[in-house]
Write an enzyme that holds these catalytic residues in place. Structure first.
Site, PDB file in Angstrom:
ATOM      1  N   MET A  91      -1.742  -4.644   0.973  1.00 27.51           N
ATOM      2  CA  MET A  91      -2.863  -4.229   0.538  1.00 27.51           C
ATOM      3  C   MET A  91      -2.746  -4.754  -0.879  1.00 27.51           C
ATOM      4  O   MET A  91      -2.735  -3.794  -1.831  1.00 27.51           O
ATOM      5  CB  MET A  91      -3.251  -2.848   0.684  1.00 27.51           C
ATOM      6  CG  MET A  91      -3.723  -2.407   2.052  1.00 27.51           C
ATOM      7  SD  MET A  91      -3.650  -0.555   2.381  1.00 27.51           S
ATOM      8  CE  MET A  91      -2.072  -0.396   2.779  1.00 27.51           C
TER       9      MET A  91
ATOM     10  N   SER B 277       3.543   5.561   9.641  1.00 21.11           N
ATOM     11  CA  SER B 277       3.267   4.817   8.171  1.00 21.11           C
ATOM     12  C   SER B 277       3.837   5.960   7.260  1.00 21.11           C
ATOM     13  O   SER B 277       3.504   7.054   7.040  1.00 21.11           O
ATOM     14  CB  SER B 277       2.041   4.750   8.078  1.00 21.11           C
ATOM     15  OG  SER B 277       1.644   4.793   6.403  1.00 21.11           O
TER      16      SER B 277
ATOM     17  N   GLY C 277       0.132   7.752  10.279  1.00 15.43           N
ATOM     18  CA  GLY C 277       0.601   8.273   9.098  1.00 15.43           C
ATOM     19  C   GLY C 277       0.690   9.823   8.808  1.00 15.43           C
ATOM     20  O   GLY C 277       1.761  10.402   9.410  1.00 15.43           O
ATOM     21  N   SER C 278      -0.409  10.574   8.762  1.00 15.15           N
ATOM     22  CA  SER C 278      -0.521  12.059   8.768  1.00 15.15           C
ATOM     23  C   SER C 278      -0.324  12.533  10.134  1.00 15.15           C
ATOM     24  O   SER C 278       0.394  13.593  10.079  1.00 15.15           O
ATOM     25  CB  SER C 278      -1.831  12.411   8.077  1.00 15.15           C
ATOM     26  OG  SER C 278      -2.873  11.736   8.663  1.00 15.15           O
TER      27      SER C 278
ATOM     28  N   ASP D  44      -4.963   0.995  12.644  1.00 14.61           N
ATOM     29  CA  ASP D  44      -4.469   1.776  11.483  1.00 14.61           C
ATOM     30  C   ASP D  44      -5.419   2.474  10.603  1.00 14.61           C
ATOM     31  O   ASP D  44      -6.347   2.040  10.381  1.00 14.61           O
ATOM     32  CB  ASP D  44      -3.718   0.753  10.273  1.00 14.61           C
ATOM     33  CG  ASP D  44      -3.027   1.202   9.290  1.00 14.61           C
ATOM     34  OD1 ASP D  44      -3.108   2.398   9.287  1.00 14.61           O
ATOM     35  OD2 ASP D  44      -2.654   0.493   8.451  1.00 14.61           O
ATOM     36  N   GLY D  45      -5.274   3.796  10.572  1.00 14.31           N
ATOM     37  CA  GLY D  45      -6.103   4.368   9.923  1.00 14.31           C
ATOM     38  C   GLY D  45      -6.981   5.594  10.804  1.00 14.31           C
ATOM     39  O   GLY D  45      -7.723   5.413  11.831  1.00 14.31           O
ATOM     40  N   GLY D  46      -6.793   6.994  10.587  1.00 10.17           N
ATOM     41  CA  GLY D  46      -7.324   8.095  11.270  1.00 10.17           C
ATOM     42  C   GLY D  46      -6.722   8.149  12.943  1.00 10.17           C
ATOM     43  O   GLY D  46      -7.390   8.728  13.698  1.00 10.17           O
TER      44      GLY D  46
ATOM     45  N   HIS E  44       5.875   1.320   9.615  1.00 12.68           N
ATOM     46  CA  HIS E  44       4.890   0.714   8.791  1.00 12.68           C
ATOM     47  C   HIS E  44       4.935   1.005   7.615  1.00 12.68           C
ATOM     48  O   HIS E  44       4.937   2.138   6.949  1.00 12.68           O
ATOM     49  CB  HIS E  44       3.472   1.333   9.660  1.00 12.68           C
ATOM     50  CG  HIS E  44       2.258   0.619   9.012  1.00 12.68           C
ATOM     51  ND1 HIS E  44       1.734  -0.553   9.530  1.00 12.68           N
ATOM     52  CD2 HIS E  44       1.280   1.021   8.022  1.00 12.68           C
ATOM     53  CE1 HIS E  44       0.696  -0.926   8.947  1.00 12.68           C
ATOM     54  NE2 HIS E  44       0.374  -0.020   7.898  1.00 12.68           N
TER      55      HIS E  44
ATOM     56  N   GLY F  80      -6.421   2.050   1.929  1.00 10.28           N
ATOM     57  CA  GLY F  80      -6.266   2.663   0.620  1.00 10.28           C
ATOM     58  C   GLY F  80      -5.390   4.184   0.497  1.00 10.28           C
ATOM     59  O   GLY F  80      -4.767   4.436  -0.345  1.00 10.28           O
TER      60      GLY F  80
ATOM     61  N   GLY G  36      -4.109   7.651   3.313  1.00  8.82           N
ATOM     62  CA  GLY G  36      -3.965   8.247   4.579  1.00  8.82           C
ATOM     63  C   GLY G  36      -4.946   9.416   4.828  1.00  8.82           C
ATOM     64  O   GLY G  36      -5.605   9.780   3.775  1.00  8.82           O
ATOM     65  N   GLY G  37      -4.904   9.941   5.861  1.00  6.72           N
ATOM     66  CA  GLY G  37      -5.509  11.324   6.135  1.00  6.72           C
ATOM     67  C   GLY G  37      -6.998  11.219   6.305  1.00  6.72           C
ATOM     68  O   GLY G  37      -7.656  12.181   6.306  1.00  6.72           O
TER      69      GLY G  37
HETATM   70  C1  DX5 Z   1      -4.177   3.166   4.864  1.00  6.21           C
HETATM   71  C2  DX5 Z   1      -2.850   2.754   5.202  1.00  6.21           C
HETATM   72  C3  DX5 Z   1      -2.257   3.467   6.442  1.00  6.21           C
HETATM   73  C4  DX5 Z   1      -2.149   4.968   6.238  1.00  6.21           C
HETATM   74  C5  DX5 Z   1      -2.688   5.567   7.504  1.00  6.21           C
HETATM   75  O1  DX5 Z   1      -4.928   2.175   3.834  1.00  6.21           O
HETATM   76  O2  DX5 Z   1      -2.827   1.353   5.677  1.00  6.21           O
HETATM   77  O3  DX5 Z   1      -1.248   2.956   7.059  1.00  6.21           O
HETATM   78  O4  DX5 Z   1      -1.103   5.274   5.898  1.00  6.21           O
HETATM   79  O5  DX5 Z   1      -2.687   6.773   7.396  1.00  6.21           O
HETATM   80  P1  DX5 Z   1      -3.306   7.976   8.418  1.00  6.21           P
HETATM   81  O6  DX5 Z   1      -2.560   7.811   9.909  1.00  6.21           O
HETATM   82  O7  DX5 Z   1      -3.173   9.135   8.075  1.00  6.21           O
HETATM   83  O8  DX5 Z   1      -4.591   7.588   8.617  1.00  6.21           O
HETATM   84 ZN    ZN Z   2      -1.622   0.429   6.748  1.00  6.26          ZN
END
Ligand code: DX5
Ligand code: ZN
Length: 215
Positions: free
Chosen positions: A67, A7, A196-197, A174-176, A32, A141, A143-144
């Site tokens: 989103m 992401s 993402g992170s 998606d997320g964490g 993503h 909403g 990342g991280g």
């Molecule tokens: C959050 C996004 C994710 C985000 C994930 O709302 O939909 O795609 O970038 O980031 P990580 O992998 O850091 O949780």
């Molecule tokens: Zn996402």
């Protein structure tokens, strides 16, 4: 085959092109792209001009995560600017079937997404009509954040429903997601992993290899 979808929300926008190329060269198969409208979620991220600009320089599969409220007003633009798959939130529209139809009409893959508080059962009427279900494993909403473990129970429940019906629907989380928990997400039934992170902070090649090794 399990797919890693970095992401770009956690990317360094000064170096974004190089970072995307590095993630792809290391083995990521989807990109993503989180589109936030400051309404469905508090932040604003990026939209079609940025996606169009990226599309000019890469053949990466673009997995666009909308989103936004009223996703119906975005579908055509997303298709035109280069999305390959369009994910929209179940919670963002009262015409789910209509949005699915719109995405089909522009010949893109269809993804439907639910937030942590939304039960899997709401998806039942649509499973035959989509290519992917995205189960958010954090509140959308930013990342991280830390993965909410109960969301993996939803992945298991969804996987069961899909298998029971003999469908070929991808399950994305998606997320964490990090190196330490990615295997658990796969074991629960996910086959597309957003990170993402865990990809963009630190050494991208090392991060991608580490995640892929555990998938
Ligand atoms: C959050 C996004 C994710 C985000 C994930 O709302 O939909 O795609 O970038 O980031 P990580 O992998 O850091 O949780
Ligand atoms: Zn996402």
């Amino acid at each position: 085959m399990n797919i890693l979808a970095p992401s770009i929300l956690s990317g360094d926008f000064w170096h974004l092109g190089e970072q995307i190329e590095e993630a792809q060269a290391a083995g990521a198969k989807y990109l993503h792209i989180d589109v936030m409208d400051g309404n469905f979620v508090p932040s604003v991220s990026y939209g079609s001009p940025v996606i169009r600009s990226l599309r000019k320089s890469t053949d990466f599969f673009f997995d666009v995560h909308l989103m936004v409220i009223h996703p119906e007003t975005y579908i055509e633009r997303m298709a035109k600017c280069g999305a390959d798959l369009i994910n929209f939130h179940y919670e963002a529209t009262d015409n789910v079937a209509g949005v699915i139809g719109q995405i089909r009409a522009v010949d893109k893959k269809v993804g439907i997404t639910i937030k942590p508080g939304t039960p899997v059962s709401v998806l039942e009427p649509y499973l035959e009509q989509v290519d992917m279900v995205l189960i958010m494993t954090v509140e959308p909403g930013r990342g991280g954040q830390k993965l909410i473990p109960q969301c993996l129970d939803k992945v298991r429940e969804l996987k069961h429903l899909i298998d029971e019906r003999g469908l070929q629907v991808d399950i994305e989380v998606d997320g964490g997601i990090i190196i330490e928990n990615v295997a658990e997400a796969i074991a629960a039934g996910a086959n597309i992993i957003v990170a993402g992170s865990a990809v963009f902070l630190g050494d991208i090649t090392e991060n991608v290899h580490g995640l892929l090794k555990n998938m």
